[in-house]
Design a protein around this motif. Sequence first.
Motif, short mmCIF file in Angstrom:
data_model
loop_
_atom_site.label_atom_id
_atom_site.label_comp_id
_atom_site.label_asym_id
_atom_site.label_seq_id
_atom_site.Cartn_x
_atom_site.Cartn_y
_atom_site.Cartn_z
N VAL A 1 0.84 -1.20 0.00
CA VAL A 1 0.00 0.00 0.00
C VAL A 1 0.87 1.25 0.00
O VAL A 1 0.66 2.18 -0.80
N TYR A 2 1.85 1.30 0.90
CA TYR A 2 2.71 2.48 1.00
C TYR A 2 3.47 2.74 -0.30
O TYR A 2 3.54 3.88 -0.77
N ASN A 3 4.07 1.70 -0.85
CA ASN A 3 4.89 1.90 -2.05
C ASN A 3 4.05 2.33 -3.25
O ASN A 3 4.45 3.23 -4.00
N VAL A 4 2.90 1.71 -3.44
CA VAL A 4 2.06 2.06 -4.59
C VAL A 4 1.54 3.49 -4.47
O VAL A 4 1.67 4.30 -5.39
N ARG B 1 9.60 9.42 -12.95
CA ARG B 1 9.55 8.77 -14.26
C ARG B 1 9.07 7.32 -14.16
O ARG B 1 9.20 6.56 -15.09
N SER B 2 8.54 6.95 -13.01
CA SER B 2 8.17 5.54 -12.78
C SER B 2 6.75 5.28 -13.24
O SER B 2 5.82 5.92 -12.76
N GLY B 3 6.59 4.34 -14.15
CA GLY B 3 5.27 3.93 -14.56
C GLY B 3 4.78 2.79 -13.70
O GLY B 3 5.46 2.33 -12.78
N ILE B 4 3.61 2.27 -14.03
CA ILE B 4 3.01 1.20 -13.24
C ILE B 4 3.87 -0.06 -13.29
O ILE B 4 3.98 -0.80 -12.31
N LYS C 1 7.28 -3.92 -10.44
CA LYS C 1 8.56 -4.62 -10.36
C LYS C 1 9.23 -4.36 -9.03
O LYS C 1 9.80 -5.27 -8.40
N HIS C 2 9.16 -3.12 -8.56
CA HIS C 2 9.75 -2.77 -7.27
C HIS C 2 9.08 -3.53 -6.14
O HIS C 2 9.74 -4.05 -5.23
N ILE C 3 7.76 -3.63 -6.19
CA ILE C 3 7.02 -4.33 -5.15
C ILE C 3 7.35 -5.82 -5.17
O ILE C 3 7.56 -6.45 -4.13
#
Length: 315
Positions: free
Chosen positions: A141-144, A158-161, A166-168
């Motif tokens: 939740v926090y990261n998104v 510049r980060s897309g979905i 990928k990060h999550i």
Amino acid sequence: MDLLAVFSHTLQVTLPVFAMVFLGIVFKRIGWIDAHFISMASALVFRATMPTLIFLSIVRADLDVALQPGLIVYFLGFSVLSFFLAWGWSIWRCPHAERGVFTQGAFRGNCGIVGLALAANQYGDYGLSLGSILVGGIIIVYNVLSAIILAYYSAGARSGIGAILKHIAKNPLILGVLLAIPFAYFHIDLPAWLLTSGDYFGAMSLPLALVCIGGTLSFTSVKQSSGLALDASLWKVVWLPLLGVLGAFALGYRGRELGILFLFFGSPGAAASFVMAKAVHANAKLAANIIVITTVASLFTLSAGVFILKLVGWI
């Protein structure tokens, strides 16, 4: 009820955690730790020791007790609601360029370290097990939400979905939770020597992370803190925990569950807020000030909250 006993118990919950933060401040000032040590130790905690601690706490947990869908849904749902409340407030009170940092600082807490440490200190293995499951969900939740709000208001984002997902998916804490659940559900036994080694390794997580938090705090910049930092800090450590606890109480939560919810809702600002703000060239100074103010203030707000909740018999 004996007020002195309640007060003494409150200090037993909060002071050990914040004593570690204070040691970090002292060690940094006298030169026993430096920025390089803090960077490397923080990476070790995030990538290895904390996932190990979370994995073992869930493996040993009784999921029939620790896995509480209703509580998890409420915790995550209120966290999402708090995001929109903070965002709405920022639209009314903040300059356009500062709204992303303000919103993130006001709703994002350090549940994975401070909240988990407090829950473990207050409720032992039960607090660690339930807290670890809550941490696994709230990290997503926090990261998104943080990535979305910073991308919306920061020209440097510049980060897309795809990058967010990928990060999550690569987050070690989330992986630790997901890997542990089948072991706990199917009661898969691990060798005793492996569990003991894991205990030694995972036990470093909370004290080392708390010392690193203390080492990163800088009170110099707080002297020039803007009203925005103070405003966001009040949301983080006063208004949102108050609303979250009242909502949980209205739904019938009491005792250990309500106590853990309060400790998580009232956790200070997360260090990741500064990292994400800096990465998108947003106001990193504002993010840092929110972290410092909430970390110091939460010593008093969490202590007062636990004291009051125990005094009225809610926890």
